[in-house]
Design a protein around this motif. Structure first.
Motif, PDB file in Angstrom:
ATOM      1  N   VAL A 194      35.311 102.450 104.062  1.00 20.35           N
ATOM      2  CA  VAL A 194      36.857 102.107 104.254  1.00 20.35           C
ATOM      3  C   VAL A 194      37.349 102.368 103.078  1.00 20.35           C
ATOM      4  O   VAL A 194      36.970 101.728 101.871  1.00 20.35           O
ATOM      5  CB  VAL A 194      37.121 100.764 104.870  1.00 20.35           C
ATOM      6  CG1 VAL A 194      38.665 100.326 104.906  1.00 20.35           C
ATOM      7  CG2 VAL A 194      36.413 100.544 106.337  1.00 20.35           C
ATOM      8  N   SER A 195      38.282 103.232 102.842  1.00 16.02           N
ATOM      9  CA  SER A 195      38.774 103.482 101.460  1.00 16.02           C
ATOM     10  C   SER A 195      40.088 102.649 101.226  1.00 16.02           C
ATOM     11  O   SER A 195      40.858 102.338 102.094  1.00 16.02           O
ATOM     12  CB  SER A 195      39.369 105.037 101.534  1.00 16.02           C
ATOM     13  OG  SER A 195      40.404 105.274 102.341  1.00 16.02           O
ATOM     14  N   ALA A 196      40.298 102.174 100.099  1.00 16.48           N
ATOM     15  CA  ALA A 196      41.329 101.167  99.566  1.00 16.48           C
ATOM     16  C   ALA A 196      42.693 102.259  99.849  1.00 16.48           C
ATOM     17  O   ALA A 196      43.620 101.261 100.322  1.00 16.48           O
ATOM     18  CB  ALA A 196      41.287 100.979  98.023  1.00 16.48           C
ATOM     19  N   LEU A 197      42.843 103.403  99.618  1.00 18.06           N
ATOM     20  CA  LEU A 197      44.042 104.189  99.741  1.00 18.06           C
ATOM     21  C   LEU A 197      44.477 104.143 101.157  1.00 18.06           C
ATOM     22  O   LEU A 197      45.561 103.932 101.606  1.00 18.06           O
ATOM     23  CB  LEU A 197      43.812 105.416  99.196  1.00 18.06           C
ATOM     24  CG  LEU A 197      45.255 106.372  99.084  1.00 18.06           C
ATOM     25  CD1 LEU A 197      46.443 105.679  98.747  1.00 18.06           C
ATOM     26  CD2 LEU A 197      44.816 107.746  98.538  1.00 18.06           C
ATOM     27  N   GLY A 198      43.439 104.402 102.122  1.00 20.73           N
ATOM     28  CA  GLY A 198      43.594 104.413 103.364  1.00 20.73           C
ATOM     29  C   GLY A 198      44.271 103.267 104.085  1.00 20.73           C
ATOM     30  O   GLY A 198      45.160 103.436 105.012  1.00 20.73           O
ATOM     31  N   ILE A 199      43.699 102.058 103.534  1.00 17.89           N
ATOM     32  CA  ILE A 199      43.974 100.919 104.107  1.00 17.89           C
ATOM     33  C   ILE A 199      45.608 100.467 103.592  1.00 17.89           C
ATOM     34  O   ILE A 199      46.200 100.130 104.369  1.00 17.89           O
ATOM     35  CB  ILE A 199      43.084  99.816 103.498  1.00 17.89           C
ATOM     36  CG1 ILE A 199      41.826  99.634 104.198  1.00 17.89           C
ATOM     37  CG2 ILE A 199      43.572  98.289 103.691  1.00 17.89           C
ATOM     38  CD1 ILE A 199      41.811  99.447 105.775  1.00 17.89           C
ATOM     39  N   LEU A 200      45.871 100.880 102.568  1.00 20.47           N
ATOM     40  CA  LEU A 200      46.957 100.546 101.709  1.00 20.47           C
ATOM     41  C   LEU A 200      48.141 101.705 102.622  1.00 20.47           C
ATOM     42  O   LEU A 200      49.005 101.004 103.134  1.00 20.47           O
ATOM     43  CB  LEU A 200      47.225 101.060 100.365  1.00 20.47           C
ATOM     44  CG  LEU A 200      48.549 101.154  99.913  1.00 20.47           C
ATOM     45  CD1 LEU A 200      48.965  99.782  99.746  1.00 20.47           C
ATOM     46  CD2 LEU A 200      48.462 101.697  98.330  1.00 20.47           C
ATOM     47  N   VAL A 201      47.976 102.744 103.011  1.00 17.69           N
ATOM     48  CA  VAL A 201      48.651 103.780 103.749  1.00 17.69           C
ATOM     49  C   VAL A 201      48.806 103.113 105.103  1.00 17.69           C
ATOM     50  O   VAL A 201      50.057 103.091 105.746  1.00 17.69           O
ATOM     51  CB  VAL A 201      48.239 104.977 103.756  1.00 17.69           C
ATOM     52  CG1 VAL A 201      49.012 106.117 104.609  1.00 17.69           C
ATOM     53  CG2 VAL A 201      48.190 105.511 102.290  1.00 17.69           C
ATOM     54  N   LEU A 202      47.732 102.562 105.567  1.00 13.97           N
ATOM     55  CA  LEU A 202      47.864 102.194 107.247  1.00 13.97           C
ATOM     56  C   LEU A 202      48.705 100.879 107.069  1.00 13.97           C
ATOM     57  O   LEU A 202      49.537 100.878 107.948  1.00 13.97           O
ATOM     58  CB  LEU A 202      46.497 102.009 107.673  1.00 13.97           C
ATOM     59  CG  LEU A 202      46.475 101.089 109.036  1.00 13.97           C
ATOM     60  CD1 LEU A 202      47.058 102.200 110.165  1.00 13.97           C
ATOM     61  CD2 LEU A 202      44.890 101.083 109.525  1.00 13.97           C
ATOM     62  N   VAL A 203      48.458 100.038 106.120  1.00 17.75           N
ATOM     63  CA  VAL A 203      49.301  98.831 106.272  1.00 17.75           C
ATOM     64  C   VAL A 203      50.784  99.005 105.994  1.00 17.75           C
ATOM     65  O   VAL A 203      51.710  98.413 106.582  1.00 17.75           O
ATOM     66  CB  VAL A 203      48.776  97.857 105.011  1.00 17.75           C
ATOM     67  CG1 VAL A 203      49.687  96.662 104.850  1.00 17.75           C
ATOM     68  CG2 VAL A 203      47.346  97.127 105.507  1.00 17.75           C
ATOM     69  N   VAL A 204      51.160 100.058 104.769  1.00 21.72           N
ATOM     70  CA  VAL A 204      52.449  99.985 104.765  1.00 21.72           C
ATOM     71  C   VAL A 204      53.173 101.090 105.854  1.00 21.72           C
ATOM     72  O   VAL A 204      54.379 100.574 106.199  1.00 21.72           O
ATOM     73  CB  VAL A 204      52.753 101.322 103.358  1.00 21.72           C
ATOM     74  CG1 VAL A 204      53.743 101.925 103.164  1.00 21.72           C
ATOM     75  CG2 VAL A 204      52.151 100.508 102.386  1.00 21.72           C
ATOM     76  N   ALA A 205      52.311 101.685 106.453  1.00 24.00           N
ATOM     77  CA  ALA A 205      53.145 102.433 107.740  1.00 24.00           C
ATOM     78  C   ALA A 205      53.233 101.370 108.834  1.00 24.00           C
ATOM     79  O   ALA A 205      54.442 101.576 109.379  1.00 24.00           O
ATOM     80  CB  ALA A 205      51.796 103.436 108.245  1.00 24.00           C
ATOM     81  N   VAL A 206      52.399 100.415 109.234  1.00 21.91           N
ATOM     82  CA  VAL A 206      52.892  99.321 110.120  1.00 21.91           C
ATOM     83  C   VAL A 206      53.983  98.721 109.620  1.00 21.91           C
ATOM     84  O   VAL A 206      54.695  98.171 110.401  1.00 21.91           O
ATOM     85  CB  VAL A 206      51.606  98.616 110.329  1.00 21.91           C
ATOM     86  CG1 VAL A 206      51.931  97.388 111.116  1.00 21.91           C
ATOM     87  CG2 VAL A 206      50.326  99.265 111.021  1.00 21.91           C
ATOM     88  N   LEU A 207      54.058  98.340 108.348  1.00 22.32           N
ATOM     89  CA  LEU A 207      55.204  97.356 107.874  1.00 22.32           C
ATOM     90  C   LEU A 207      56.471  98.218 108.025  1.00 22.32           C
ATOM     91  O   LEU A 207      57.397  97.757 108.396  1.00 22.32           O
ATOM     92  CB  LEU A 207      54.816  97.083 106.360  1.00 22.32           C
ATOM     93  CG  LEU A 207      53.621  95.938 106.218  1.00 22.32           C
ATOM     94  CD1 LEU A 207      53.442  95.808 104.671  1.00 22.32           C
ATOM     95  CD2 LEU A 207      54.121  94.766 106.854  1.00 22.32           C
ATOM     96  N   VAL A 208      56.380  99.515 107.721  1.00 18.89           N
ATOM     97  CA  VAL A 208      57.465 100.224 107.613  1.00 18.89           C
ATOM     98  C   VAL A 208      58.284 100.407 109.150  1.00 18.89           C
ATOM     99  O   VAL A 208      59.248 100.170 109.287  1.00 18.89           O
ATOM    100  CB  VAL A 208      57.539 101.671 107.239  1.00 18.89           C
ATOM    101  CG1 VAL A 208      58.525 102.685 107.581  1.00 18.89           C
ATOM    102  CG2 VAL A 208      57.112 101.649 105.609  1.00 18.89           C
TER     103      VAL A 208
END
Length: 292
Positions: free
Chosen positions: A140-154
């Motif tokens: 699990v990449s840190a950047l991948g988790i960040l992008v996924l979380v931001v996408a859901v939040l957006v």
């Protein structure tokens, strides 16, 4: 790379595509416009962030917060100066207008920055390389988790805006029937302008992630537009959460294709897009759904 890991990386990639596609979905859902300059506006946001990082030495995320008001103002003015007039002339004119805007943005970026590639990855620090091994062959990449979380939040924030705020109500009403909305006192001109501003701002967020996870140059926009458009169509044109699911489906298709052969990565996503087009629109009918 195992199949499970390929699917996980596809979800992360798809979240990035969903962020890119979100603004495109908003403009289509509210104004029935397919913005052909959407990818170039995302790249423009990446360049503005890059300039701030380069001149001030800030983190890309802090630089993006500085660039965000610029992109919001640009989106608002874009509607008032270009899109508003083109909307009065039928469906084809906005396509031509945004196509022309795409060419102008690309050439301006070429003149100012040259054809050299740039990246925000180095200034993002260890975020681009950090990962966790959760199982054998599954990371699990840190950047991948960040992008996924931001996408859901957006997408979650947009859902709240559309359902709980006056701006969201006016967007939905204008999308349903602009003339009827005008009769009850809604300023459709201002609503369209704010919808465009919101779409451009989210496009800039996609540009930020593009700059961190890979490289970009002045002509990167059309490629990003293709991926964003495919995500919107796969998820259902005008469907907000469908765009998120469509982006993830596209990302998973690409990583599974790469699992078979690296050369199959992009074509696998295109094939999924083609299959969805045939299945959904093969009968000659296109159902347009407004973001709810």
């Amino acid at each position: 790379m195992s199949v499970a890991n390929a699917i996980l990386q596809g979800v992360f990639l798809g979240a990035f595509y969903a962020v890119l596609a979100c603004g495109l979905s908003i403009m289509f859902g509210v104004m029935r416009i397919i913005n052909l300059a959407h990818g170039d506006l995302a790249v423009l946001g990446a360049y503005i962030t890059f300039v701030i990082v380069d001149r001030l030495g800030l983190s890309p995320f802090v630089a993006f917060l500085i660039a965000l008001p610029v992109m919001i103002a640009l989106g608002y003015l874009l509607h008032l100066t270009i899109l508003e007039r083109s909307l009065r002339s039928g469906i084809l004119t906005p396509l031509l207008a945004t196509f022309g805007l795409s060419i102008v943005v690309q050439n301006l970026l070429l003149i100012i920055f040259s054809p050299d590639v740039h990246s925000l990855g180095r200034s993002a620090g260890s975020l681009t390389t950090a990962s966790w091994q959760v199982a054998s062959g599954l990371s699990v990449s840190a950047l991948g988790i960040l992008v996924l979380v931001v996408a859901v939040l957006v997408f979650g924030a947009l859902q709240l805006v559309l359902s709980r705020t006056r701006l969201g109500w006016t967007m939905r009403a204008t999308a349903e029937d602009a003339e009827a909305a005008e009769l009850v006192g809604i300023n459709s001109r201002g609503t369209y302008a704010w919808a465009t501003a919101l779409a451009v701002a989210i496009a800039a967020l996609g540009g930020l992630f593009l700059g961190i996870r890979s490289v970009f140059d002045p002509v990167s926009g059309p490629t990003q537009l293709i991926f964003a458009f495919e995500a919107v169509v796969i998820g259902g044109m005008g469907s907000l959460w469908g765009t998120l699911l469509g982006g993830i489906a596209l990302g998973v298709a690409q990583t599974l294709g790469a699992q078979l052969n690296p050369e199959f990565a992009v074509i696998s996503g295109h094939l999924l897009f083609l299959v969805v087009l045939i299945a959904r629109f093969g009968g000659g009918r296109m159902v347009l759904r407004v973001a709810r």
